[in-house]
Each structure stands twice: as structure tokens, then as C-alpha cells.
Enzyme design. Structure first.
Site, mmCIF file in Angstrom:
data_model
loop_
_atom_site.group_PDB
_atom_site.id
_atom_site.type_symbol
_atom_site.label_atom_id
_atom_site.label_comp_id
_atom_site.label_asym_id
_atom_site.label_seq_id
_atom_site.Cartn_x
_atom_site.Cartn_y
_atom_site.Cartn_z
ATOM 1 N NE ARG A 128 43.109 46.010 128.537
ATOM 2 C CZ ARG A 128 43.011 45.079 129.223
ATOM 3 N NH1 ARG A 128 43.819 43.959 129.707
ATOM 4 N NH2 ARG A 128 41.953 44.817 129.418
ATOM 5 C CE LYS A 150 47.942 54.650 106.745
ATOM 6 N NZ LYS A 150 47.281 55.032 105.918
ATOM 7 C CD GLU A 192 49.601 50.699 96.667
ATOM 8 O OE1 GLU A 192 50.078 51.582 96.862
ATOM 9 O OE2 GLU A 192 48.166 50.259 97.048
ATOM 10 C CE LYS A 234 53.101 52.477 103.831
ATOM 11 N NZ LYS A 234 52.855 52.032 104.000
ATOM 12 C CD GLU A 244 46.829 58.897 106.578
ATOM 13 O OE1 GLU A 244 47.104 57.636 106.487
ATOM 14 O OE2 GLU A 244 45.444 59.023 105.629
ATOM 15 N NE ARG A 248 51.100 55.889 107.246
ATOM 16 C CZ ARG A 248 50.964 54.835 107.978
ATOM 17 N NH1 ARG A 248 51.836 54.898 109.241
ATOM 18 N NH2 ARG A 248 50.977 53.572 107.313
ATOM 19 C CG ASN A 252 46.408 56.772 101.492
ATOM 20 O OD1 ASN A 252 46.586 55.339 101.669
ATOM 21 N ND2 ASN A 252 45.669 57.299 102.760
ATOM 22 C CG HIS A 255 45.539 54.733 97.685
ATOM 23 N ND1 HIS A 255 46.419 54.862 96.679
ATOM 24 C CD2 HIS A 255 45.245 53.195 98.222
ATOM 25 C CE1 HIS A 255 47.132 53.560 97.062
ATOM 26 N NE2 HIS A 255 47.000 53.025 98.076
ATOM 27 C CG HIS A 259 39.868 52.814 99.418
ATOM 28 N ND1 HIS A 259 40.101 53.604 100.331
ATOM 29 C CD2 HIS A 259 40.566 51.921 99.263
ATOM 30 C CE1 HIS A 259 41.247 53.171 101.070
ATOM 31 N NE2 HIS A 259 41.896 52.602 100.084
ATOM 32 C CG HIS A 272 44.498 47.411 97.332
ATOM 33 N ND1 HIS A 272 43.458 48.808 97.907
ATOM 34 C CD2 HIS A 272 45.275 48.462 97.649
ATOM 35 C CE1 HIS A 272 44.468 49.781 98.693
ATOM 36 N NE2 HIS A 272 44.954 49.387 97.834
HETATM 37 P P1 NAD Z 1 45.858 39.436 99.148
HETATM 38 O O1 NAD Z 1 47.121 39.677 100.033
HETATM 39 O O2 NAD Z 1 44.749 39.511 98.717
HETATM 40 O O3 NAD Z 1 47.030 38.366 97.969
HETATM 41 C C1 NAD Z 1 46.550 38.507 96.681
HETATM 42 C C2 NAD Z 1 46.495 37.362 95.968
HETATM 43 O O4 NAD Z 1 47.716 36.434 96.580
HETATM 44 C C3 NAD Z 1 45.907 35.993 97.623
HETATM 45 O O5 NAD Z 1 45.184 34.904 96.384
HETATM 46 C C4 NAD Z 1 46.852 35.465 98.403
HETATM 47 O O6 NAD Z 1 46.699 34.609 98.262
HETATM 48 C C5 NAD Z 1 48.189 35.305 96.881
HETATM 49 N N1 NAD Z 1 49.479 35.171 97.029
HETATM 50 C C6 NAD Z 1 50.340 36.302 98.090
HETATM 51 N N2 NAD Z 1 51.141 35.748 98.055
HETATM 52 C C7 NAD Z 1 51.340 34.712 97.283
HETATM 53 C C8 NAD Z 1 52.134 33.998 96.515
HETATM 54 N N3 NAD Z 1 53.639 34.127 97.278
HETATM 55 N N4 NAD Z 1 51.974 33.395 95.770
HETATM 56 C C9 NAD Z 1 50.606 33.340 95.423
HETATM 57 N N5 NAD Z 1 50.092 33.242 95.862
HETATM 58 C C10 NAD Z 1 50.404 33.858 96.533
HETATM 59 O O7 NAD Z 1 46.472 40.896 98.166
HETATM 60 P P2 NAD Z 1 47.308 41.899 98.685
HETATM 61 O O8 NAD Z 1 47.191 42.806 96.952
HETATM 62 O O9 NAD Z 1 48.849 41.444 98.615
HETATM 63 O O10 NAD Z 1 46.790 43.421 99.165
HETATM 64 C C11 NAD Z 1 46.588 44.159 99.196
HETATM 65 C C12 NAD Z 1 45.664 44.319 101.067
HETATM 66 O O11 NAD Z 1 46.187 45.254 101.660
HETATM 67 C C13 NAD Z 1 44.054 45.042 100.900
HETATM 68 O O12 NAD Z 1 43.366 44.548 101.804
HETATM 69 C C14 NAD Z 1 44.478 46.599 101.429
HETATM 70 O O13 NAD Z 1 43.583 46.745 102.124
HETATM 71 C C15 NAD Z 1 45.864 45.949 102.165
HETATM 72 N N6 NAD Z 1 46.757 47.632 102.070
HETATM 73 C C16 NAD Z 1 46.983 47.347 103.020
HETATM 74 C C17 NAD Z 1 48.657 48.965 103.444
HETATM 75 C C18 NAD Z 1 48.818 49.123 104.177
HETATM 76 O O14 NAD Z 1 48.994 50.158 104.550
HETATM 77 N N7 NAD Z 1 47.911 48.415 105.963
HETATM 78 C C19 NAD Z 1 48.730 49.103 102.591
HETATM 79 C C20 NAD Z 1 48.168 48.632 101.285
HETATM 80 C C21 NAD Z 1 47.280 47.720 100.784
HETATM 81 N N1 GLY Z 2 49.451 52.904 102.655
HETATM 82 C C1 GLY Z 2 49.291 53.781 102.880
HETATM 83 C C2 GLY Z 2 49.559 54.185 104.344
HETATM 84 O O1 GLY Z 2 50.237 53.215 104.547
HETATM 85 O O2 GLY Z 2 50.065 55.047 104.764
#
Ligand code: NAD
Ligand code: GLY
Length: 368
Positions: A128, A150, A192, A234, A244, A248, A252, A255, A259, A272
């Protein structure tokens, strides 16, 4: 090693009452004890990473944590958006329960947004709720996904549909780890960064325009400013609307279209950030067609995305497919799609739009 003297560590606070925390931004932070000081210690730590990032950085993080925790465990998940699912999430619980980790265990999310979202969600649910620390290693994760709490996994019917709001205890953004990031991933992160200009800060948009070449060259002081300003914007939004309820949603921008691209083509076909970049161009086009934004913003964003190495031509999909994909978006209400639009310099709003206008905006930037 301590943080570089020429690049002082920046701390950006996120003010959320008892859930407040700091984002540390700088060079050499992974190996700097100050990055970890003051975090919950003593109990077990689990570093959740993936098969790409763990070999690069997990042992260095483990060395820092060794003196602070009873045991430092590691788990390397399979790499990729395709694994941001319930089966992979379960591997984290398997490791925690298999090792007898109690509710004082601290999770460290070492990776990009996929690892951060999954480890954060695991931390929200394990017994939890256990503390977790974000150690983002992609530019996208440093400027967006690691900040604001998030957490989620994907469902076959929709992206990020299963999740929780759960804040980390700290975010540690070491700019040096970006050196190993593949160029395509780096560009995805720039999408972003660009996003924050039109929605919140025209001065930052001008700064990005003037400094995009330095950012693409991964110049550290330029990156430090981009990460800092992105996190400040942010933090300001999340501080006003953590869960949100309204505001917030402006984070997006791009997005809803993005998406649809990701889900429509299958997770992983477009990154993404790539989908968000192209989605911002479509959202700006829609804003202009609604009479809210200047058409010049559309060409400006298109130009910035191109310079950042991002695709700006949307994939060919029938309009009805776009619309049905976008109806699954979390901003949709009663089946009505709601879009983040720009309605003035540095000002965003969330509103519905007629299907015909949406289809026109998509067609204006789609592959034939
Ligand atoms: P990711 O986590 O898939 O990383 C991208 C690639 O880079 C992967 O292959 C990873 O292994 C590699 N990598 C990471 N760091 C590295 C480094 N320093 N050196 C070499 N390789 C490296 O992708 P991302 O773009 O970081 O994240 C995308 C995800 O984030 C999506 O799932 C999206 O939905 C999510 N997201 C969440 C939020 C939120 O607010 N929680 C906001 C935006 C995006
Ligand atoms: N990436 C959008 C949010 O964190 O709300």
C-alpha cells in the site's frame, strides 16, 4: 566525485504540502553523496532499471546507496514501451516479495519514463505504498515524466490507463547520463521541452528558438537551463493541480493526437516524444482553425520540431480511426474528445472541437 564546479547543482522545489520534494539538476550527481543525503535509509533499497540502463549506471548508484541501506537489490526489466504492462510490473513485486522486502523498502527508478512510471506505480501499490526516488536517465524523463507523481502502466485498450498519483521523495537529474542517450531518444525529449513554451512561457519559447542548436549538441549549461525551466513550469502547474482536476491537463498539449499515433501504430513504432512533437503541430493547427492561435505558431512549432529532429508529418490513418482512438483519451468526457489548445502567447485551454475541424487539422499535416 562531486558536482562540477562550473555547473552548480540546481534545486527546484515541488510544493505539495507533506508530499513536497526537490528536483536536483546538475552534473556528476549520480556519484555525489549530496544527491542521496536526507532520503529514507536503513531499510532495503531496490534499484529498478532495465537491461539497457542497468549495465551503464546501476552499479554506480548501488555504490552510493550501499552505506545507506541494509541491502541494495537490483532488478533489470526488459526494455521498451511494449513491456510497460501488468506482466512486467509483476516482476517488481516478485523481486520485492521474493527477497522479503518490508514496507520501509525504498525503490529507486533508474531509467527513462517507462521505468519511472512502472517503478512509481509499483511503489504506490507495494504494501500500500513505499517511498521511491526518481533517477531519470532520458531527457524526456528529466523534464517531464519523473516530476509530478503520475505513475502508470499501459492496457491493450489504452495507454497509461492503469495507474496512480504517487509522488517521489526526490528527483535526481544527472545531466551527464544524457551523454549515452541515442539521438532519436534525445530528440523525443526535446519535444517535451518545446511543449512548455507555447503552454506557459513565451520567453522560454524564444530561448528555445535561440538555443536549440546548443541543446541538440547536448551543451551542458543549455541543458541545465532547459531542464530547470521545464521543471519549474511543471512544478508550478502540479503545485496548483496535483490530481489533474483542471489546469494540469495543459501539460498534455499535443498528447491527445500523440496518444492516437502511439496506440494507432502500436506502442513503440513512434517514440512517445516523437508522437507528442507531431501532436503539438496538429494541436496548434486545430487552435488556429478554431480562431484561437496565430497561424504563425503552427509554422514556428513545425520548424522547431524539424530542427529538433522530430517527425512533423502525421501517419496516414482514416479520420474515423483518429477520432475513435482519441475518444479513449483520459481528458474525454462522455465520449466527447477534449483538446489542449493554445489561446494566446503562453496560454493554454482545454476544450472540445467539431469533428470536421479536427479532421481538417489532421489532414493538413498527414502523409497522403
Ligand atoms: P524510455 O523509458 O523507453 O527510454 C527510452 C530508451 O532510452 C529506452 O530504450 C531506454 O532503455 C533508453 N535509455 C534510457 N536512458 C538511457 C541512457 N542514459 N543512455 C542510453 N539509453 C538510455 O522512454 P522515455 O521517452 O524516457 O519515456 C517514455 C514514457 O514516459 C512513456 O511510457 C510515457 O507514457 C511516459 N511519460 C510519463 C509521464 C508522466 O508524467 N508520468 C510524462 C511523459 C511521458
Ligand atoms: N505529462 C503530463 C503530466 O504530468 O501531467
Amino acid at each position: 566525485m562531486t558536482a562540477s564546479a562550473t555547473l552548480p547543482t540546481i534545486r527546484v522545489p515541488i510544493a505539495l504540502g507533506e508530499r513536497s520534494y526537490d528536483i536536483h539538476i546538475g552534473s556528476g550527481l549520480l556519484d555525489d553523496p549530496a544527491s542521496w543525503a536526507g532520503l529514507p535509509a536503513s531499510a532495503d533499497a531496490l534499484i529498478v532499471s532495465n537491461t539497457t540502463v542497468a549495465p551503464l549506471y546501476a552499479d554506480r548508484l548501488a555504490a552510493q546507496l550501499a552505506g545507506r541501506h541494509r541491502r541494495v537489490l537490483q532488478l533489470a526489466l526488459p526494455d521498451g514501451e511494449a513491456y510497460k504492462d501488468a506482466a512486467t510490473l509483476n516482476l517488481i513485486y516478485d523481486r520485492l516479495l521474493g527477497a522479503g522486502c518490508d514496507r520501509k523498502t525504498v525503490l529507486y527508478a533508474l531509467g527513462g519514463g517507462v521505468v519511472g512510471d512502472m517503478a512509481g506505480f509499483a511503489a504506490a501499490c507495494y504494501m500500500r505504498g513505499v517511498p521511491f526516488v526518481q533517477v531519470p536517465t532520458t531527457l524526456l524523463a528529466q523534464v517531464d515524466s519523473s516530476v509530478g507523481g503520475k505513475t502508470a502502466i499501459n492496457h491493450p485498450l489504452g495507454k497509461n490507463m492503469i495507474g496512480a498519483f504517487y509522488q517521489p521523495a526526490r528527483v535526481v537529474c544527472d545531466l551527464d547520463v544524457l551523454d549515452t542517450l541515442p539521438a532519436r531518444e534525445f530528440s523525443a525529449g526535446l519535444a517535451e521541452v518545446i511543449k512548455y513554451g507555447p503552454i506557459a512561457d513565451p520567453v522560454f519559447l524564444d530561448w528555445i528558438d535561440a538555443n536549440l542548436d546548443a541543446l541538440v549538441a547536448r551543451d551542458k549549461p543549455a541543458l541545465a537551463h532547459a531542464v530547470q525551466r521545464s521543471c519549474e513550469i511543471k512544478a508550478g502547474v502540479v503545485g496548483q493541480d496535483e490530481r489533474e482536476g483542471g489546469l494540469r491537463a495543459i501539460l498534455n498539449f499535443g498528447h491527445t493526437f500523440g496518444h492516437a499515433i502511439e496506440t494507432g501504430l502500436g506502442y513503440g513504432a513512434w517514440l512517445h516524444g516523437e508522437a507528442v512533437g507531431c501532436g503539438m503541430v496538429l494541436a496548434a493547427e486545430l487552435s488556429a482553425r478554431l480562431g484561437l492561435a496565430d497561424a504563425a505558431l503552427v509554422s514556428r512549432l513545425e520548424r522547431l520540431c524539424r530542427r529538433a529532429g522530430l517527425p512533423v508529418v502525421a501517419p496516414a490513418m482514416p479520420a474515423e480511426r483518429w477520432l475513435s482512438l482519441m475518444r479513449v483519451d483520459k481528458k474525454a468526457e462522455g465520449g466527447e474528445i477534449r483538446f489542449v489548445v493554445i489561446d494566446g502567447p503562453g496560454r493554454a485551454a482545454v476544450r472540445p472541437a467539431p469533428d470536421a475541424l479536427v479532421a481538417e487539422a489532421i489532414a493538413a499535416h498527414s502523409a497522403a
